[in-house]
Write an enzyme that holds these catalytic residues in place. Structure first.
Site, mmCIF file in Angstrom:
data_model
loop_
_atom_site.group_PDB
_atom_site.id
_atom_site.type_symbol
_atom_site.label_atom_id
_atom_site.label_comp_id
_atom_site.label_asym_id
_atom_site.label_seq_id
_atom_site.Cartn_x
_atom_site.Cartn_y
_atom_site.Cartn_z
ATOM 1 N N CYS A 8 2.509 4.572 -0.711
ATOM 2 C CA CYS A 8 1.059 4.533 -0.686
ATOM 3 C C CYS A 8 0.641 3.940 -2.027
ATOM 4 O O CYS A 8 1.482 3.490 -2.793
ATOM 5 C CB CYS A 8 0.517 5.948 -0.482
ATOM 6 S SG CYS A 8 -1.211 5.952 0.005
ATOM 7 N N CYS A 81 -0.607 4.007 4.075
ATOM 8 C CA CYS A 81 -2.011 3.656 3.851
ATOM 9 C C CYS A 81 -2.381 2.364 4.573
ATOM 10 O O CYS A 81 -1.637 1.878 5.412
ATOM 11 C CB CYS A 81 -2.298 3.578 2.362
ATOM 12 S SG CYS A 81 -1.203 2.485 1.429
ATOM 13 N N CYS A 85 -1.431 -1.011 0.781
ATOM 14 C CA CYS A 85 -0.025 -0.661 0.585
ATOM 15 C C CYS A 85 0.804 -1.928 0.437
ATOM 16 O O CYS A 85 0.570 -2.919 1.131
ATOM 17 C CB CYS A 85 0.500 0.139 1.774
ATOM 18 S SG CYS A 85 0.158 1.889 1.677
#
Length: 132
Positions: A8, A81, A85
């Site tokens: 992330c 994410c 990302c």
């Protein structure tokens, strides 16, 4: 055994929940780590609380920077994410595009945790299948 890296941006929410839920689900059949492209200072408090509700203590987690060692270790990289990302070429890459739990009320974070749990269960079933 597979090595799964959950990534992330901040490594303070989604990737932490995914890593810890994955560890709980696999009971050491597979390994998990998490990292972020721009790590935050700490895990979001509501993430710690949501994980504690399902018996997971993540208070020892310190956000880590995504680096070459983490990438080299991983067999599978799961981006938790959105488009922020990083995409890592040359690795099996899975994109989950989950909402950010940062500054969200606990009730919303529980929903994100539960969705991550469902996706983790699917990934574990896939990794546990014998190669054909």
């Amino acid at each position: 055994m597979s090595n799964v890296l959950f990534v992330c941006v901040a490594n303070s929410g989604r990737s932490v929940m995914a890593e810890r839920l994955f560890r709980q689900a696999t009971d050491d059949r597979h390994k998990a780590r998490s990292a972020g492209s721009n790590p935050g200072p700490a895990v979001h408090p509501q993430v710690l609380e949501a994980l504690a509700e399902v018996g997971i203590d993540a208070s020892d987690h310190r956000p880590r920077r995504l680096d070459k060692d983490a990438i080299g270790w991983a067999d599978v990289i799961v981006a938790t994410c959105d488009d922020a990302c990083p995409v890592i070429p040359g690795k099996r890459y899975v994109s989950w595009r989950l909402p950010d739990p940062k500054d969200q009320p606990l009730e919303r974070v529980r929903g994100i945790r539960d969705e991550i749990g469902r996706r983790v269960d699917d990934l574990v079933r896939e990794l546990d299948r014998p190669a054909s």
